[in-house]
Design an enzyme around this catalytic site. Structure first.
Site, PDB file in Angstrom:
ATOM      1  N   ASP A  18      -4.169   2.281 -13.938  1.00 39.12           N
ATOM      2  CA  ASP A  18      -5.048   1.465 -13.093  1.00 39.12           C
ATOM      3  C   ASP A  18      -6.477   1.467 -13.630  1.00 39.12           C
ATOM      4  OD1 ASP A  18      -5.601  -0.190 -10.946  1.00 39.12           O
ATOM      5  OD2 ASP A  18      -5.913   1.456  -9.542  1.00 39.12           O
ATOM      6  N   GLY A  19      -7.213   0.422 -13.285  1.00 43.22           N
ATOM      7  CA  GLY A  19      -8.638   0.357 -13.628  1.00 43.22           C
ATOM      8  C   GLY A  19      -8.971  -0.611 -14.756  1.00 43.22           C
ATOM      9  N   ASN A  66       2.103  -7.067  -7.477  1.00 38.13           N
ATOM     10  CA  ASN A  66       1.126  -7.698  -8.375  1.00 38.13           C
ATOM     11  C   ASN A  66       1.307  -9.211  -8.516  1.00 38.13           C
ATOM     12  OD1 ASN A  66       0.931  -4.750 -10.503  1.00 38.13           O
ATOM     13  ND2 ASN A  66      -0.540  -5.439  -8.967  1.00 38.13           N
TER      14      ASN A  66
HETATM   15  C1  IPE Z   1      -0.766  -0.282  -9.234  1.00 41.99           C
HETATM   16  O1  IPE Z   1      -2.076  -0.735  -9.409  1.00 41.99           O
HETATM   17  C2  IPE Z   1       0.186  -1.088 -10.069  1.00 41.99           C
HETATM   18  C3  IPE Z   1       0.072  -0.910 -11.522  1.00 41.99           C
HETATM   19  C4  IPE Z   1      -0.719  -0.100 -12.153  1.00 41.99           C
HETATM   20  C5  IPE Z   1       0.988  -1.722 -12.275  1.00 41.99           C
HETATM   21  P1  IPE Z   1      -2.724  -1.779  -8.387  1.00 41.99           P
HETATM   22  O2  IPE Z   1      -4.130  -1.974  -8.859  1.00 41.99           O
HETATM   23  O3  IPE Z   1      -1.882  -2.987  -8.261  1.00 41.99           O
HETATM   24  O4  IPE Z   1      -2.685  -0.963  -7.031  1.00 41.99           O
HETATM   25  P2  IPE Z   1      -3.460  -1.181  -5.660  1.00 41.99           P
HETATM   26  O5  IPE Z   1      -3.220  -2.598  -5.243  1.00 41.99           O
HETATM   27  O6  IPE Z   1      -4.915  -0.930  -5.932  1.00 41.99           O
HETATM   28  O7  IPE Z   1      -2.881  -0.165  -4.730  1.00 41.99           O
HETATM   29  C1  IPE Z   2      -4.082  -2.053 -13.629  1.00 39.58           C
HETATM   30  O1  IPE Z   2      -5.413  -2.416 -13.619  1.00 39.58           O
HETATM   31  C2  IPE Z   2      -3.193  -3.081 -14.263  1.00 39.58           C
HETATM   32  C3  IPE Z   2      -2.219  -3.697 -13.344  1.00 39.58           C
HETATM   33  C4  IPE Z   2      -2.167  -3.513 -12.069  1.00 39.58           C
HETATM   34  C5  IPE Z   2      -1.252  -4.567 -13.932  1.00 39.58           C
HETATM   35  P1  IPE Z   2      -6.013  -3.328 -12.474  1.00 39.58           P
HETATM   36  O2  IPE Z   2      -5.940  -4.749 -12.916  1.00 39.58           O
HETATM   37  O3  IPE Z   2      -5.420  -3.032 -11.162  1.00 39.58           O
HETATM   38  O4  IPE Z   2      -7.523  -2.869 -12.508  1.00 39.58           O
HETATM   39  P2  IPE Z   2      -8.504  -2.742 -11.263  1.00 39.58           P
HETATM   40  O5  IPE Z   2      -7.849  -1.796 -10.295  1.00 39.58           O
HETATM   41  O6  IPE Z   2      -8.665  -4.115 -10.692  1.00 39.58           O
HETATM   42  O7  IPE Z   2      -9.755  -2.200 -11.860  1.00 39.58           O
HETATM   43 MG    MG Z   3      -5.915  -1.766  -9.650  1.00 37.86          MG
END
Ligand code: IPE
Ligand code: IPE
Ligand code: MG
Length: 245
Positions: A18-19, A66
Site C-alpha cells: 500500500d501507499g 479495487n
Molecule cells: C489494499 O490496499 C489492497 C492492495 C494493496 C491491493 P487499499 O489501498 O485498496 O486498501 P484500503 O482501501 O485503504 O483499505
Molecule cells: C496500493 O497503493 C496499490 C493498490 C491498491 C493496487 P494505493 O494505490 O492504495 O496507494 P494509496 O493508499 O492511495 O497511497
Molecule cells: Mg491504499
C-alpha cells in the site's frame, strides 16, 4: 540490521503493498507513476526472499474492492500486471520462482487470463520460492469459494461435517503454509479483506514506508522484527519455550 541477525525466518510472508498513490502525490506525480515504481521493485524483493530461505511470498496486487477506483487507474493496474507477466516472467523463472495467482481471475480479460495460465504452467516445477500474487482477491470471497468447492467434491455431505482442515484444503492457498508474517506498507493498520483465514495467527508488521520505497533493507528490518516475536499460539510463555525446544 544484517541478514545474519535473522535467526527465525518465516516460511510464508504476505505483503499488503500500500501507499503507491501517496508516494506519487508527495512527488507531484500522477498516482499511476506510484504503481509503476511499486511494480518495478517486486523482482528484487522476491529474489531476496528466496536467498533468505522464505518459502512463499504472497503479494496483494488488486483487491475485490479495487474495482471501485477510477477506470483509468484500474486499466493501469491491469496493464502493469500484463506487462509484469510478459517482462519479468523469464527472469523469475530462471531464478527458480514458482508463480501462483490467487483470486477471482474470471473477471479479467481473456488476454490477461491466458497470460496468467501460461505463467503458472511455465513455472509450475520451480521449487526455490513460491510467489503468490493475489489479484481480484478478497478474503471473504476465498472462504465462500472454499465452501462451495468442498460441497462440489462432497455432494452428498452436510456442511455439518465440514472441518477446518477440509476447508483449508479448498482455499486458494491450499498446499501453502499459513502466513507467518503479514506486512502492510503505507501506514494504515488494517487487513482490507486480505488473507483472513490464513492470517489467523500471523505476526502483523505495519510500516509508514510507502510500497515504492520498500526495498531489501526494509524487508530485512521487518524480518528482524519478526525474529524477535514470541509466537504462543494460545499457550503460556512457559509452554512456548518447551514447544520451541
Ligand atoms: C489494499 O490496499 C489492497 C492492495 C494493496 C491491493 P487499499 O489501498 O485498496 O486498501 P484500503 O482501501 O485503504 O483499505
Ligand atoms: C496500493 O497503493 C496499490 C493498490 C491498491 C493496487 P494505493 O494505490 O492504495 O496507494 P494509496 O493508499 O492511495 O497511497
Ligand atoms: Mg491504499
Amino acid at each position: 540490521m544484517s541478514v545474519k541477525d535473522i535467526s527465525k525466518v518465516p516460511q510464508h510472508v504476505a505483503i499488503i503493498m500500500d501507499g503507491n498513490g501517496r508516494w506519487a502525490q508527495q512527488r507531484h506525480l500522477p498516482r499511476n507513476m506510484g504503481h509503476v515504481k511499486g511494480a518495478s521493485g517486486v523482482r528484487v524483493l522476491v529474489e531476496r526472499c528466496a536467498e533468505l530461505g522464505i518459502e512463499c511470498l504472497t503479494l496483494f496486487a488488486f483487491s475485490t474492492e479495487n474495482w471501485r477506483r477510477p477506470d483509468d487507474e484500474v486499466s493501469t493496474l491491469m496493464g502493469l500486471f500484463v506487462h509484469y507477466l510478459e517482462k519479468e516472467l523469464r527472469g523469475l523463472s530462471d531464478a527458480g520462482v514458482r508463480l501462483k495467482v490467487i483470486g477471482d481471475v474470471a473477471r479479467f480479460k481473456p488476454e490477461l487470463r491466458q497470460k496468467i495460465e501460461a505463467a503458472q504452467s511455465v513455472t509450475e516445477n520451480n521449487t526455490r520460492i513460491t510467489l503468490c500474487v493475489a489479484a481480484n482477491y478478497g478474503g471473504r470471497w476465498d472462504v465462500v469459494e472454499a465452501i462451495k468447492r468442498w460441497q462440489a467434491v462432497n455432494p452428498g455431505e452436510s456442511v455439518a461435517d465440514l472441518t477446518e482442515a477440509a476447508l483449508s484444503g479448498h482455499l486458494s492457498t491450499a498446499g501453502l503454509p499459513d502466513v507467518d508474517l503479514l506486512v502492510r506498507t503505507g501506514g494504515e493498520q488494517r487487513i482490507s479483506n486480505f488473507l483472513l483465514w490464513q492470517c489467523a495467527y500471523s505476526e502483523l508488521y505495519f510500516t509508514q514506508t510507502h510500497w515504492p520505497d520498500f526495498d531489501a533493507e526494509e524487508l530485512v528490518k521487518a524480518l528482524g522484527w519478526y525474529a524477535r516475536r514470541t509466537r504462543r499460539f494460545g499457550m503460556t510463555s512457559e509452554q512456548t519455550k518447551e514447544f520451541a525446544g
